[in-house]
Design an enzyme around this catalytic site. Sequence first.
Site, PDB file in Angstrom:
ATOM      1  N   ASP A  23      -0.634 -21.084 -17.172  1.00 36.28           N
ATOM      2  CA  ASP A  23      -1.879 -21.250 -17.923  1.00 36.28           C
ATOM      3  C   ASP A  23      -2.997 -21.737 -17.002  1.00 36.28           C
ATOM      4  OD1 ASP A  23      -0.520 -20.609 -20.344  1.00 36.28           O
ATOM      5  OD2 ASP A  23       0.378 -22.592 -20.245  1.00 36.28           O
ATOM      6  N   GLU A 283       3.061 -14.697 -16.178  1.00 35.60           N
ATOM      7  CA  GLU A 283       1.921 -13.773 -16.173  1.00 35.60           C
ATOM      8  C   GLU A 283       1.208 -13.736 -14.820  1.00 35.60           C
ATOM      9  OE1 GLU A 283      -0.623 -13.732 -19.626  1.00 35.60           O
ATOM     10  OE2 GLU A 283      -2.373 -13.225 -18.415  1.00 35.60           O
TER      11      GLU A 283
HETATM   12  O1  TRH Z   1       4.526 -20.902 -14.489  1.00 32.85           O
HETATM   13  P1  TRH Z   1       4.765 -19.680 -15.278  1.00 32.85           P
HETATM   14  O2  TRH Z   1       6.098 -19.583 -15.864  1.00 32.85           O
HETATM   15  O3  TRH Z   1       3.697 -19.549 -16.403  1.00 32.85           O
HETATM   16  C1  TRH Z   1       4.023 -19.041 -17.659  1.00 32.85           C
HETATM   17  C2  TRH Z   1       3.201 -17.832 -18.002  1.00 32.85           C
HETATM   18  O4  TRH Z   1       1.853 -17.931 -17.701  1.00 32.85           O
HETATM   19  C3  TRH Z   1       3.347 -17.540 -19.459  1.00 32.85           C
HETATM   20  O5  TRH Z   1       2.501 -16.481 -19.842  1.00 32.85           O
HETATM   21  C4  TRH Z   1       3.010 -18.798 -20.228  1.00 32.85           C
HETATM   22  O6  TRH Z   1       2.992 -18.582 -21.556  1.00 32.85           O
HETATM   23  C5  TRH Z   1       4.038 -19.833 -19.859  1.00 32.85           C
HETATM   24  O7  TRH Z   1       3.885 -20.136 -18.502  1.00 32.85           O
HETATM   25  C6  TRH Z   1       3.909 -21.094 -20.667  1.00 32.85           C
HETATM   26  O8  TRH Z   1       4.548 -18.393 -14.357  1.00 32.85           O
HETATM   27  P2  TRH Z   1       3.199 -17.736 -13.782  1.00 32.85           P
HETATM   28  O9  TRH Z   1       2.367 -17.211 -14.895  1.00 32.85           O
HETATM   29  O10 TRH Z   1       3.594 -16.790 -12.769  1.00 32.85           O
HETATM   30  O11 TRH Z   1       2.403 -18.923 -13.112  1.00 32.85           O
HETATM   31  C7  TRH Z   1       2.834 -19.539 -11.942  1.00 32.85           C
HETATM   32  C8  TRH Z   1       1.633 -20.025 -11.165  1.00 32.85           C
HETATM   33  O12 TRH Z   1       2.069 -20.886 -10.130  1.00 32.85           O
HETATM   34  C9  TRH Z   1       0.853 -18.909 -10.499  1.00 32.85           C
HETATM   35  O13 TRH Z   1      -0.538 -19.183 -10.576  1.00 32.85           O
HETATM   36  C10 TRH Z   1       1.300 -18.960  -9.064  1.00 32.85           C
HETATM   37  C11 TRH Z   1       1.531 -20.433  -8.887  1.00 32.85           C
HETATM   38  N1  TRH Z   1       2.468 -20.808  -7.824  1.00 32.85           N
HETATM   39  C12 TRH Z   1       1.969 -21.516  -6.756  1.00 32.85           C
HETATM   40  O14 TRH Z   1       0.756 -21.788  -6.687  1.00 32.85           O
HETATM   41  N2  TRH Z   1       2.837 -21.905  -5.778  1.00 32.85           N
HETATM   42  C13 TRH Z   1       4.157 -21.618  -5.803  1.00 32.85           C
HETATM   43  O15 TRH Z   1       4.901 -22.012  -4.877  1.00 32.85           O
HETATM   44  C14 TRH Z   1       4.644 -20.858  -6.913  1.00 32.85           C
HETATM   45  C15 TRH Z   1       6.108 -20.503  -6.974  1.00 32.85           C
HETATM   46  C16 TRH Z   1       3.775 -20.486  -7.904  1.00 32.85           C
END
Ligand code: TRH
Length: 398
Positions: A23, A283
Site C-alpha cells: 500500500d 501488486e
Molecule cells: O507487501 P505486499 O505483499 O503488498 C500487498 C499488496 O500491495 C496487496 O495488493 C495489498 O492488498 C496487501 O499488500 C495488503 O507486496 P507488494 O505490493 O509487492 O509491495 C512490496 C513493496 O515493498 C514494493 O513497493 C517493493 C518493496 N520492497 C522493497 O522496497 N524492498 C525489498 O527488499 C522488498 C522485498 C520489497
Amino acid sequence: MSLHTIRPTSLVIFCKVVDNYGDIGICWRLARQLQHEHGIDVTLWIDDLRTFRRICPEVLLDTEMQVVAGVAVRHWRDQEGVFVTDDIADIVIEFFGCDIPPGYVAAMAQCEPRPVWINLEGLSAEEWVEGCHTLPSSHPRLPITKYFFFPGFTARTGGLLRESGLGEQRRQFQSDRDGVAAFLAQFGVTPAEMASLKVSLFCYPHAPVSELFAAWQRGGAPITCLVPEGVAVEPVRAFLGTDPKPGATRTQGALRLHVLPFVPQPDYDRLLWACDLNFVRGEDSFVRAQWACKPFVWHIYPQDKNLHHVKLRAFLQCYSSGAESLAAFSLRWNGVTVEATQDQAGWRVLWSQFQADVPKIAQDSADWEQKMLENGDLASNLVKFAGSIRSAATENKV
Ligand code: TRH
C-alpha cells in the site's frame, strides 16, 4: 464544452497500511511521480511511518510532518481533526477505499469547485474492471462525488504506475555488466555465481518454497537465489540450518541461497533488473517485475473464497498465452492446482518445463512492456481524468 482542462495543482493521498508494504509502496511511487513529473504539490497522509521507513530509509519516525523527496509526508494518527476549505487539495485520493477523516470530507463538500475525489483501487486483469473504471458514486449525505479509478492492463483502465525515465534507467543498468555484478556483489554474489540462473524470491509465507528449493537443489543447472530478510522465513531457515539474517548463505546441490537485507525501494527495482527470474507478490513488486522485462512468477495476495484464483487466471490469460509452462507453474505456486503435481517429482517436472521456456518468456516480456506502454501511465491518466472533472465542475459554476 471546454477548450482547456484545468490543471490541478495540489493533491493529497490518504494511505492506510493494511498489511505488508504494497500500500505504501504504491502510494509513495505515485506521490513522487506526481510531484516530480507533473509539478503537483503532493501531501501523503500515512498511518504507519515504520513500514514506510523500510522501503524509504529517509523517513523519520514520530514526526508529524516532514518533507521527503519533495513530498509533504504527514503522520495520519486518527480520524479526528477539523479542516477548512483552504486545507483541501484539488485532487483527493483515498487509497483502496481507506476511510478518510470525516472532517476532511466535510470541508471537501464546502469547496467551490469541489476537489476531485478518487478512490484508487487495486490492480486486476478481470474484465469487469473496465466497466467500473471512473464510475462516480455520490456521497450519501453530502453534495460530493467520489470516482473509482482502477489501474489495469488495457486502454480502458488507468494503466500501470511507471515513471517516465524508468525504461532508460533500466536499460543503462542492465547494459553495464560490471555494474550489475558490483550491485549483486554487495549481497554476496560471487563472479562465478554471475553465470548461474539468478533468481530473486519475494512471496507470502504460504508459498511452497521448500518444494521449490528441493527441485532446484536436484536440478542440473546452478541457481543463485536471493531472498530478502523476513521472506519465506521457515523454509529459508531450514535450508540454511541457521537464522536467516542478511549475509547468511549456503549451497546445497545446485542451489546457492543468499539472504539480503530488506533493501530500499529503488534498490529493489535494481535487484529485479539484475536477476534472470523474479518471484514477486502483491501488486507493486508484481508491476515492477513487468517493467524489469524479465520472466517472473507472481504470488498473489490471498483473498476470501479464493477470489484471488480468479484474478490470477485472468492475468495469466492475458499475459502468458504463449507459455503454458509459466501458467502451469504459476497456478501450482499459488496452490490453485494441486492434484496432479503435489509430489516432489511433479515439482521437478514443472520447474524443468518452465526453466526451458525462460529464454522465450524473457523475449516476450519486451513485447508485453510495449503493449502496456500504449495504455499510458497511471499517474498521467489520473491527472488527465481529474483535470477533465475539475474543468467540467468549474464550467458548471460559470
Ligand atoms: O507487501 P505486499 O505483499 O503488498 C500487498 C499488496 O500491495 C496487496 O495488493 C495489498 O492488498 C496487501 O499488500 C495488503 O507486496 P507488494 O505490493 O509487492 O509491495 C512490496 C513493496 O515493498 C514494493 O513497493 C517493493 C518493496 N520492497 C522493497 O522496497 N524492498 C525489498 O527488499 C522488498 C522485498 C520489497
